[in-house]
Write an enzyme that holds these catalytic residues in place. Structure first.
Site, PDB file in Angstrom:
ATOM      1  N   SER A 240     -80.799  -6.576 -38.789  1.00 13.94           N
ATOM      2  CA  SER A 240     -81.014  -6.733 -37.353  1.00 13.94           C
ATOM      3  C   SER A 240     -80.920  -5.369 -36.690  1.00 13.94           C
ATOM      4  CB  SER A 240     -79.959  -7.666 -36.751  1.00 13.94           C
ATOM      5  OG  SER A 240     -80.015  -7.656 -35.331  1.00 13.94           O
TER       6      SER A 240
ATOM      7  N   TYR B  39     -71.343 -10.321 -36.440  1.00 14.23           N
ATOM      8  CA  TYR B  39     -72.783 -10.269 -36.687  1.00 14.23           C
ATOM      9  C   TYR B  39     -73.294  -8.833 -36.846  1.00 14.23           C
ATOM     10  CZ  TYR B  39     -77.730 -11.338 -36.406  1.00 14.23           C
ATOM     11  OH  TYR B  39     -79.064 -11.434 -36.688  1.00 14.23           O
TER      12      TYR B  39
END
Length: 264
Positions: A140, A152
């Protein structure tokens, strides 16, 4: 048997399903895994009918530490070898690190950190023997910046570093490794963690990309043997700013905007 075989994790929707459709259109046989068997079977039937390829569906939860070994056993039972690994499975926990149970965090680490590394470790030797392999780890743009929301961002940062390390290790072997770093992508990802409405309200449309465009960029990058791929002008700009600005500035900006990405 002459066709390449691609394993796609998290293949039932979103970026994973887009990888499956794109690879099928390129003539690859597929092994698709996710937790939702009905979704996998529907996608498999579509791709078999449209492209005349073989598609194996494997229902598995990568939060189970035994899942990678079970997937390898199922894939090699008929003598096939995996040529392309797409480590796509992942999700984001809503809320804060301290506000979630450790069991939920442990599952996140298993799915998005341990399982991709173990699958690569299990499938890499065969790729090296055959002198051909492609590994795409879906990370990401959040992994390119310090800070983040919960685990995350840090997990995706690890996945980028792992991809770079494995890329360097495999130079000259025929095995090519790339980390794909999308930003906001139209998929079910934000529906699952309950962030669809807040993000639609808080972010402009030009920040979003469709899954097919993201996948095309990722596959082009691994074929070009590029270790990190950031698709789209907006994401490239964000990544460049994160690289140029001091970490303290980026962390301050992230902290100021972090509420937009946290569900109470």
């Amino acid at each position: 048997m002459a066709r390449r075989l691609a394993l796609v994790t998290g293949a039932s929707a979103g970026i994973g399903a887009a990888f499956a459709r794109t690879l099928a259109a390129q003539g690859c046989d597929l092994a698709l895994t996710a937790r939702r068997g009905e979704r996998l079977e529907a996608l498999a039937a579509e791709l078999r009918a449209r492209h005349g390829i073989d598609v194996l569906t494997l229902v598995a939860d990568l939060a189970d530490p035994a899942a990678p070994a079970a997937l390898e056993a199922a894939l090699t039972a008929d003598g096939r070898a995996v040529d392309i690994l797409i480590n796509n499975a992942g999700y984001g926990l809503p809320g804060t690190f301290g506000g979630n149970a450790w069991g939920d965090h442990a599952a996140t680490l298993q799915v998005m950190l341990s399982a991709p590394c173990e699958l690569a470790h299990r499938l890499l030797p065969g790729m090296l023997r055959r002198g051909y392999g492609r590994i795409v780890n879906v990370a990401s743009v959040a992994g390119l910046t310090p800070g983040g929301v919960g685990l995350y961002g840090p997990v995706k940062r690890y996945l980028i570093g792992f991809s770079q390390s494995l890329h360097m290790e495999c130079v000259g072997t025929g095995v090519q490794v790339s980390a794909l770093c999308p930003g906001l992508t139209w998929s079910e990802f934000h529906d699952v963690n309950g962030m669809r409405d807040p993000l639609d309200t808080a972010t402009p449309a030009w920040l979003w990309m469709d899954a097919e465009t993201v996948v095309a960029a990722g596959l082009a990058a691994v074929e070009a043997n590029c270790p990190v791929c950031v698709p789209g002008p907006a994401n490239k700009t964000l990544a460049l700013l994160a690289w140029l600005l001091p970490d303290t500035w980026v962390m301050a900006l992230t902290a100021a905007q972090g509420w937009r990405f946290r569900k109470p």
